[in-house]
Scaffold this motif. Structure first.
Motif, PDB file in Angstrom:
ATOM      1  N   TYR A 109      36.266  35.408  49.735  1.00 53.88           N
ATOM      2  CA  TYR A 109      34.959  34.900  50.116  1.00 53.88           C
ATOM      3  C   TYR A 109      33.894  35.681  49.370  1.00 53.88           C
ATOM      4  O   TYR A 109      33.950  36.913  49.304  1.00 53.88           O
ATOM      5  CB  TYR A 109      34.733  35.039  51.623  1.00 53.88           C
ATOM      6  CG  TYR A 109      35.541  34.083  52.453  1.00 53.88           C
ATOM      7  CD1 TYR A 109      35.132  32.769  52.615  1.00 53.88           C
ATOM      8  CD2 TYR A 109      36.716  34.495  53.088  1.00 53.88           C
ATOM      9  CE1 TYR A 109      35.870  31.874  53.379  1.00 53.88           C
ATOM     10  CE2 TYR A 109      37.462  33.602  53.850  1.00 53.88           C
ATOM     11  CZ  TYR A 109      37.028  32.300  53.988  1.00 53.88           C
ATOM     12  OH  TYR A 109      37.769  31.413  54.727  1.00 53.88           O
ATOM     13  N   GLU A 110      32.945  34.961  48.795  1.00 48.52           N
ATOM     14  CA  GLU A 110      31.809  35.609  48.144  1.00 48.52           C
ATOM     15  C   GLU A 110      30.607  35.554  49.077  1.00 48.52           C
ATOM     16  O   GLU A 110      30.246  34.486  49.574  1.00 48.52           O
ATOM     17  CB  GLU A 110      31.474  34.935  46.812  1.00 48.52           C
ATOM     18  CG  GLU A 110      32.447  35.294  45.709  1.00 48.52           C
ATOM     19  CD  GLU A 110      31.905  34.975  44.330  1.00 48.52           C
ATOM     20  OE1 GLU A 110      32.332  35.634  43.374  1.00 48.52           O
ATOM     21  OE2 GLU A 110      31.055  34.065  44.204  1.00 48.52           O
ATOM     22  N   VAL A 111      30.002  36.713  49.306  1.00 46.84           N
ATOM     23  CA  VAL A 111      28.906  36.827  50.261  1.00 46.84           C
ATOM     24  C   VAL A 111      27.642  37.303  49.547  1.00 46.84           C
ATOM     25  O   VAL A 111      27.667  38.284  48.806  1.00 46.84           O
ATOM     26  CB  VAL A 111      29.266  37.804  51.402  1.00 46.84           C
ATOM     27  CG1 VAL A 111      28.088  37.973  52.360  1.00 46.84           C
ATOM     28  CG2 VAL A 111      30.498  37.309  52.154  1.00 46.84           C
ATOM     29  N   LYS A 112      26.556  36.571  49.771  1.00 38.05           N
ATOM     30  CA  LYS A 112      25.237  36.991  49.296  1.00 38.05           C
ATOM     31  C   LYS A 112      24.347  37.223  50.506  1.00 38.05           C
ATOM     32  O   LYS A 112      24.300  36.386  51.416  1.00 38.05           O
ATOM     33  CB  LYS A 112      24.614  35.918  48.404  1.00 38.05           C
ATOM     34  CG  LYS A 112      25.362  35.661  47.101  1.00 38.05           C
ATOM     35  CD  LYS A 112      24.653  34.576  46.300  1.00 38.05           C
ATOM     36  CE  LYS A 112      25.389  34.281  45.001  1.00 38.05           C
ATOM     37  NZ  LYS A 112      24.703  33.219  44.213  1.00 38.05           N
ATOM     38  N   VAL A 113      23.656  38.359  50.518  1.00 37.96           N
ATOM     39  CA  VAL A 113      22.769  38.690  51.629  1.00 37.96           C
ATOM     40  C   VAL A 113      21.342  38.775  51.100  1.00 37.96           C
ATOM     41  O   VAL A 113      21.050  39.565  50.200  1.00 37.96           O
ATOM     42  CB  VAL A 113      23.159  40.025  52.282  1.00 37.96           C
ATOM     43  CG1 VAL A 113      22.234  40.335  53.460  1.00 37.96           C
ATOM     44  CG2 VAL A 113      24.609  39.990  52.737  1.00 37.96           C
ATOM     45  N   LYS A 114      20.488  37.939  51.649  1.00 45.13           N
ATOM     46  CA  LYS A 114      19.082  37.881  51.221  1.00 45.13           C
ATOM     47  C   LYS A 114      18.953  37.693  49.713  1.00 45.13           C
ATOM     48  O   LYS A 114      18.100  38.293  49.064  1.00 45.13           O
ATOM     49  CB  LYS A 114      18.332  39.136  51.685  1.00 45.13           C
ATOM     50  CG  LYS A 114      18.258  39.271  53.202  1.00 45.13           C
ATOM     51  CD  LYS A 114      17.300  40.339  53.663  1.00 45.13           C
ATOM     52  CE  LYS A 114      17.788  41.731  53.374  1.00 45.13           C
ATOM     53  NZ  LYS A 114      16.940  42.771  54.017  1.00 45.13           N
ATOM     54  N   GLY A 115      19.840  36.881  49.152  1.00 39.72           N
ATOM     55  CA  GLY A 115      19.770  36.585  47.731  1.00 39.72           C
ATOM     56  C   GLY A 115      20.334  37.664  46.832  1.00 39.72           C
ATOM     57  O   GLY A 115      20.083  37.666  45.623  1.00 39.72           O
ATOM     58  N   SER A 116      21.130  38.562  47.405  1.00 39.56           N
ATOM     59  CA  SER A 116      21.692  39.667  46.626  1.00 39.56           C
ATOM     60  C   SER A 116      22.767  39.178  45.661  1.00 39.56           C
ATOM     61  O   SER A 116      23.178  38.019  45.707  1.00 39.56           O
ATOM     62  CB  SER A 116      22.311  40.704  47.568  1.00 39.56           C
ATOM     63  OG  SER A 116      23.463  40.159  48.203  1.00 39.56           O
ATOM     64  N   ALA A 117      23.231  40.070  44.803  1.00 40.26           N
ATOM     65  CA  ALA A 117      24.394  39.769  43.974  1.00 40.26           C
ATOM     66  C   ALA A 117      25.582  39.540  44.892  1.00 40.26           C
ATOM     67  O   ALA A 117      25.694  40.168  45.960  1.00 40.26           O
ATOM     68  CB  ALA A 117      24.656  40.919  43.019  1.00 40.26           C
ATOM     69  N   PRO A 118      26.496  38.642  44.525  1.00 39.97           N
ATOM     70  CA  PRO A 118      27.626  38.343  45.418  1.00 39.97           C
ATOM     71  C   PRO A 118      28.583  39.524  45.566  1.00 39.97           C
ATOM     72  O   PRO A 118      28.857  40.242  44.609  1.00 39.97           O
ATOM     73  CB  PRO A 118      28.306  37.160  44.731  1.00 39.97           C
ATOM     74  CG  PRO A 118      27.913  37.263  43.296  1.00 39.97           C
ATOM     75  CD  PRO A 118      26.540  37.837  43.288  1.00 39.97           C
ATOM     76  N   VAL A 119      29.086  39.682  46.779  1.00 42.68           N
ATOM     77  CA  VAL A 119      30.103  40.696  47.073  1.00 42.68           C
ATOM     78  C   VAL A 119      31.324  39.944  47.590  1.00 42.68           C
ATOM     79  O   VAL A 119      31.214  39.095  48.480  1.00 42.68           O
ATOM     80  CB  VAL A 119      29.622  41.709  48.131  1.00 42.68           C
ATOM     81  CG1 VAL A 119      30.717  42.725  48.426  1.00 42.68           C
ATOM     82  CG2 VAL A 119      28.353  42.403  47.659  1.00 42.68           C
ATOM     83  N   GLN A 120      32.491  40.233  47.047  1.00 42.12           N
ATOM     84  CA  GLN A 120      33.717  39.529  47.418  1.00 42.12           C
ATOM     85  C   GLN A 120      34.404  40.223  48.592  1.00 42.12           C
ATOM     86  O   GLN A 120      34.491  41.451  48.631  1.00 42.12           O
ATOM     87  CB  GLN A 120      34.658  39.445  46.230  1.00 42.12           C
ATOM     88  CG  GLN A 120      34.101  38.599  45.085  1.00 42.12           C
ATOM     89  CD  GLN A 120      35.054  38.472  43.922  1.00 42.12           C
ATOM     90  OE1 GLN A 120      36.025  39.210  43.805  1.00 42.12           O
ATOM     91  NE2 GLN A 120      34.786  37.519  43.039  1.00 42.12           N
ATOM     92  N   PHE A 121      34.898  39.396  49.528  1.00 39.78           N
ATOM     93  CA  PHE A 121      35.590  39.913  50.710  1.00 39.78           C
ATOM     94  C   PHE A 121      36.965  39.263  50.835  1.00 39.78           C
ATOM     95  O   PHE A 121      37.168  38.117  50.443  1.00 39.78           O
ATOM     96  CB  PHE A 121      34.785  39.619  51.978  1.00 39.78           C
ATOM     97  CG  PHE A 121      33.603  40.519  52.181  1.00 39.78           C
ATOM     98  CD1 PHE A 121      33.705  41.671  52.954  1.00 39.78           C
ATOM     99  CD2 PHE A 121      32.379  40.214  51.595  1.00 39.78           C
ATOM    100  CE1 PHE A 121      32.619  42.506  53.139  1.00 39.78           C
ATOM    101  CE2 PHE A 121      31.287  41.039  51.777  1.00 39.78           C
ATOM    102  CZ  PHE A 121      31.395  42.194  52.547  1.00 39.78           C
ATOM    103  N   THR A 122      37.878  40.025  51.417  1.00 43.88           N
ATOM    104  CA  THR A 122      39.189  39.503  51.758  1.00 43.88           C
ATOM    105  C   THR A 122      39.481  39.844  53.206  1.00 43.88           C
ATOM    106  O   THR A 122      38.702  40.562  53.861  1.00 43.88           O
ATOM    107  CB  THR A 122      40.274  40.081  50.829  1.00 43.88           C
ATOM    108  OG1 THR A 122      41.520  39.440  51.112  1.00 43.88           O
ATOM    109  CG2 THR A 122      40.429  41.581  51.010  1.00 43.88           C
ATOM    110  N   VAL A 123      40.575  39.329  53.738  1.00 39.61           N
ATOM    111  CA  VAL A 123      41.013  39.645  55.103  1.00 39.61           C
ATOM    112  C   VAL A 123      42.365  40.329  55.006  1.00 39.61           C
ATOM    113  O   VAL A 123      43.306  39.781  54.426  1.00 39.61           O
ATOM    114  CB  VAL A 123      41.114  38.375  55.969  1.00 39.61           C
ATOM    115  CG1 VAL A 123      41.627  38.737  57.367  1.00 39.61           C
ATOM    116  CG2 VAL A 123      39.768  37.680  56.060  1.00 39.61           C
TER     117      VAL A 123
END
Length: 397
Positions: free
Chosen positions: A91-105
């Motif tokens: 999952y790629e997450v952007k917070v307040k328009g930030s650069a994307p950060v990738q997450f896994t479970v």
């Protein structure tokens, strides 16, 4: 007088013969070009129609010959055309328009930043089947892009975790660095206060038939601090590696799979089909028979209860497919037991997670459905997207 009359008659006769002899070549000059023109037109029509006529002839003869095929005959024809699909994604997450950060479970249920050197992406398996000589395959949408299945619930859960973890006073430009530096230590501090929740992956009719099952994550309880607003968090899925393995291939990890790319998927939420393709745009050499979508059952109202249904696929993924001699595709037989509702057809084939995307044939070798769902609680109640939607998606490429 008689002589004169004779001569006149002779002259008249000679004239008529001469006239006759001069008219025949003229007629031939007019007739022959006309004949050639007609023949040319007929030849042109036959040239352009030859392919259609040949197809019509071959289809009718093929149908008459193929109907009554046994389960074994269909298995032998398509066992190398049906593949195990493995999809690793994050999952790629952007917070307040930030650069994307990738997450896994993780296996323990923690949502954590993805690092290819430290952890693994989320991986699911399903089934697909070749439909063209340039390496295109049909599978389910929830196999090709898993995050799109009931994504509203899944992504909301992820947003809530991220919202809790990141204070609202962090600037967008600092989000990525903050996550890298503080995510793990924050998890350890509040680990005992987290409650287990599940990311929902159920459809309205049945549990989606994917070897991934439900993804479980630990979700923290909301604290009295100032979390970032979930409306400012954007979550999307991204494929890390998509690959396929064939019957008798020896594979131990996804890196052993033949690389593929995502091509397209149906936009209709009722139609769980997608197209993927080998990166090389070629068929593996051992694939001799692709599933001909032009012969697929286009009128699902004709798929009546009692119609034989033969499914080839990889239920349970590597758990059932893996052997010392390589993976082995499996075949299951049953019958259609409920008429189509326009989108799906129900059959009593035994199946389980991992058979998502499996082709379902009738005894003529025609594709009638693409398996996509079933009930976990009991066997014999499984569903397939009617074949006409696979054909439509493929033709729109």
């Amino acid at each position: 007088m008689n002589n004169e009359n004779f001569n006149n008659e002779t002259s008249q006769s000679n004239f008529e013969e001469h006239s006759s002899s001069t008219e025949i070549p003229g007629k031939k000059k007019w007739l022959l070009p006309t004949v050639f023109a007609v023949l040319g037109i007929c030849s042109t029509i036959l040239f352009f129609k030859a392919g259609e006529l040949k197809k019509l002839w071959s289809n009718s003869s093929a149908d008459s010959l193929k109907c009554g095929m046994t389960q074994t005959a269909i298995y032998e024809k398509y066992k190398n055309s049906v593949v195990l699909v493995a999809n690793s994604y994050v999952y790629e997450v952007k917070v307040k328009g930030s650069a994307p950060v990738q997450f896994t479970v993780t296996e323990s249920g923690e949502l954590t930043p993805y690092d290819e050197h430290q952890n693994n992406p989320i991986t699911i398996t399903g089934t697909g089947f070749f439909v063209s000589k340039d390496g295109k395959l049909i599978t389910n949408r929830h196999v090709a892009s898993p995050w799109t299945v009931n994504s509203a619930d899944d992504i909301t859960s992820i947003k809530e975790v991220v919202s809790y973890k990141i204070p609202d006073d962090i600037e967008a430009s600092q989000i990525a660095d903050y996550i890298k530096q503080h995510w793990s230590e924050e998890i350890k501090e509040i680990d005992e206060e987290w409650a287990e929740v599940k990311l929902h992956t159920d459809t309205a009719v049945a549990a989606v038939d994917s070897a991934a099952g439900d993804i479980s994550i630990n979700m923290p309880e909301q604290k009295s601090k100032n979390p970032v607003d979930i409306a400012e968090i954007e979550v999307t899925g991204k494929i890390v590696r998509l690959g396929i393995a064939l019957h008798n291939n020896k594979v131990k990890q996804i890196e052993d799979f033949i690389p593929c790319e995502f091509i397209s998927q149906s936009d209709d939420p009722n139609v769980d089909v997608a197209v993927i393709q080998t990166i090389s745009h070629n068929l593996p050499s051992k694939v001799k028979n692709v599933v001909d979508l032009s012969l697929a059952a286009n009128d699902d109202s004709a798929i009546k209860p009692g119609t034989k249904a033969i499914m080839i696929g990889y239920p349970m993924g590597m758990q059932l497919a893996g052997t010392q001699k390589g993976i082995k595709v499996q075949v299951y037989e049953g019958e259609v037991n409920k008429e189509s509702d326009g989108f799906a057809v129900q059959y009593n084939i035994t199946s389980t997670h991992g058979a998502s995307g499996s082709p379902v044939f009738n005894d003529c070798g025609r594709l009638i459905a693409v398996n996509f769902a079933g009930y976990d609680q009991t066997q014999g109640f499984n569903f397939g997207v009617v074949a006409k939607y696979a054909l439509s998606l493929y033709e729109n490429e």
